[in-house]
Write a protein that holds these residues in place. Structure first.
Motif, mmCIF file in Angstrom:
data_model
loop_
_atom_site.group_PDB
_atom_site.id
_atom_site.type_symbol
_atom_site.label_atom_id
_atom_site.label_comp_id
_atom_site.label_asym_id
_atom_site.label_seq_id
_atom_site.Cartn_x
_atom_site.Cartn_y
_atom_site.Cartn_z
ATOM 1 N N ARG A 131 38.730 35.570 23.240
ATOM 2 C CA ARG A 131 39.754 36.826 22.730
ATOM 3 C C ARG A 131 38.673 36.959 22.783
ATOM 4 O O ARG A 131 37.338 37.005 22.355
ATOM 5 N N HIS A 133 37.598 42.079 22.623
ATOM 6 C CA HIS A 133 37.728 44.017 23.286
ATOM 7 C C HIS A 133 36.098 44.076 24.036
ATOM 8 O O HIS A 133 35.104 43.878 23.749
ATOM 9 N N SER A 180 40.774 41.756 26.818
ATOM 10 C CA SER A 180 40.903 43.183 26.397
ATOM 11 C C SER A 180 40.106 43.989 26.893
ATOM 12 O O SER A 180 38.656 43.747 26.342
ATOM 13 N N SER A 205 38.752 48.213 28.037
ATOM 14 C CA SER A 205 38.222 49.602 27.665
ATOM 15 C C SER A 205 37.214 49.594 28.611
ATOM 16 O O SER A 205 36.488 49.969 28.844
#
Lengths: 309, 309
Positions: free
Chosen positions: A92, A94, A122, A124
DNA sequence: ATATACCATAAGTTATTCCTTATGGTAACA
DNA sequence: TGTTACCATAAGGAATAACTTATGGTATAT
């Protein structure tokens, strides 16, 4: 009110067993130790939590509230631990990246592969210009930046991870387009469509020509790499661009690489981070990944190979 | 992982200020004290929560998680305090009552008034027979029970709070119904519809007749007060029942009170609790309420008053 | 280059926490 | 009525938590 986790933990055990002695056994404590914790908790809340009727224990109404609270708080703690563990093991997390618009195309392809390995992460990705990239680093709004050579004096740490071949491109029917070899002199006599002053590609080109005692004729400048390629496609002049941005145009045959002497010019793509920045685990892994794998991955791309690549 | 509320509190302040010194001021601590708490928290989680880049502080990804956790936990604590405070001030809470079915009618009317004074309190009322009532007390499944005189030897604490007049009722056209005065002898010559053996009302009646050297003729017995009244309504015999259960029948004129000599027999309604039971605040208030107010409240009921009431 | 703002670290002290053992009291049960 | 199960309380001691002051280091700004 100043509870402790210890009190809650002990209380939870007692509330579950409704028996001090057994709770004590579960917690590997003496029975008085349990009594004391409960007593303290009752003093904190200033209200009885447990009542003893005959031999049996019962929770009071407040006790029931407290039990809810204890359980929920402890569960949240477990959740937190789980979350942290997942972050540490990269199940998990980012990853915040930013790339120079020129690098966008190939970075996305790298990212696609990376994301397959760490599917729960995730990502970005901010695609923007050099100035903004530096700003993002400055404000610590991203983990890593991918760009050409970063300027000095911004407290940055950078490492080249991939060669960035700059090539000369032209309209496919340009008179130089099909020549096996074009001398530097001939190239220099052409007019170029280039990026604005300060662009990495532009200064690299200028330096290259200067080093060979030639003048670099900027016929037109634009702030956007896509626009430059488009101008070249339209025959407005030659352009010097990163090979990595050309995949589409070469496939579509809207641009051709000119076999210019001394080209490609080898510059590099850099991963950049703020000096002193402690990367998150996932950022560190991504960093390692591109340092080690980028070369190999580029081979899969549909781009011409130069002999020394 | 063994966090403390203190660590969370300090961390929350730091995360908000992004500045140790200011957080320290807010908490009335020295700056190193804050440093230490944060350091401990980071050791607990074994991962950095705050990173310092240049002069500025930033939360790491785990730091952001921790901030969420800290806030939510602290908020929950505030909620808990609020809940407890409300329970203490009786703005919230639950009152568990159980009543003998005979008492149901008037207790509900008492409760209606009580509930108006404490509108946020929820109440549960179990209407059941004597045996079950004692069982509920035994299992500590209710705060208070309202019933006739409770039996000895159950570790119960009880207090009479209201007179319970037992009267003789008959079918409205019964030949004794309209007599101004009916001698005890005449009454004793009638057949009665009564509760089962062991019922409080029945034993009171039996004792009453025995004391007057008369026989009590139980013509029919039933386990339910409503059924007894119904039987009397149907002219199956006289009945001895609590005046407090008669409001409806008297109003509807389906039953009449017989002016029997020596009646009403005065027994009492009791509030009963388990010995040693520490009443919840609201239960205590209810207890006080009925002890003090029940008499007065009964006057509002549409029941005949006897001279000595 | 110097000053400034800010955090880290060290050392030392005080207070508190937390637990233990020993003992006492009470309700249930036989 | 004695026994048992169980919780409360007391006393004492080890651990440690939590601060403090003093000091050092580092990045930023002037």
């Amino acid at each position: 009110m100043n509870l402790t986790f210890r009190q809650l933990k002990v209380f939870e055990a007692v509330a579950r067993h409704l028996n001090f002695t057994n709770a004590a056994k579960e917690l590997h404590l003496s029975q008085p130790a349990v009594s004391m914790q409960i007593k303290q908790l009752e003093e904190q809340t200033n209200t009885p939590l447990i009542e003893k009727l005959g031999k049996k224990l019962y929770l009071t109404e407040v006790g029931l509230e407290m039990q809810d609270y204890a359980r929920s708080t402890m569960q949240q703690l477990v959740d937190l631990e789980e979350t942290i563990a997942q972050m540490k093991s990269m199940k998990r997390g980012h990853l915040k990246l930013a790339v120079a618009s020129t690098a966008n195309h190939f970075v996305i392809r790298l990212l696609a592969r990376f994301a397959k390995i760490y599917p729960k992460i995730s990502i970005s990705l901010d695609v923007t210009n050099r100035i903004s990239l530096l700003d993002l680093l400055e404000k610590n709004e991203c983990d890593l930046v991918i760009m050409g050579r970063p300027p000095e004096g911004h407290n940055l740490q950078s490492a080249p991870f991939l060669e960035n071949p700059l090539v000369v491109v032209s309209h496919p029917h340009h008179y130089l387009a099909d020549r096996e070899q074009v001398s530097l002199k001939e190239i220099a006599s052409e007019g170029f469509v280039v990026r604005e002053q300060g662009s990495g590609t532009r200064s690299a080109a200028e330096r290259f020509f200067t080093e060979h005692d030639l003048e670099f004729k900027a016929k037109m400048d634009m702030s956007n790499n896509r626009a430059i390629k488009h101008a070249a496609e339209e025959g407005l002049g030659l352009a010097i661009v990163s090979l990595h941005t050309l995949e589409l145009e070469l496939k579509a045959k809207t641009l051709k690489i000119v076999n210019a002497e001394g080209f490609p010019i080898y510059r590099h793509w850099y991963v950049v981070q703020r000096e002193g920045k402690r990367l998150s685990p996932i950022a560190m892994v991504f960093n390692d990944y591109i340092m080690q794998e980028a070369d190999k991955l580029m081979l899969d791309f549909d781009l011409p190979l130069f002999k020394n690549l």
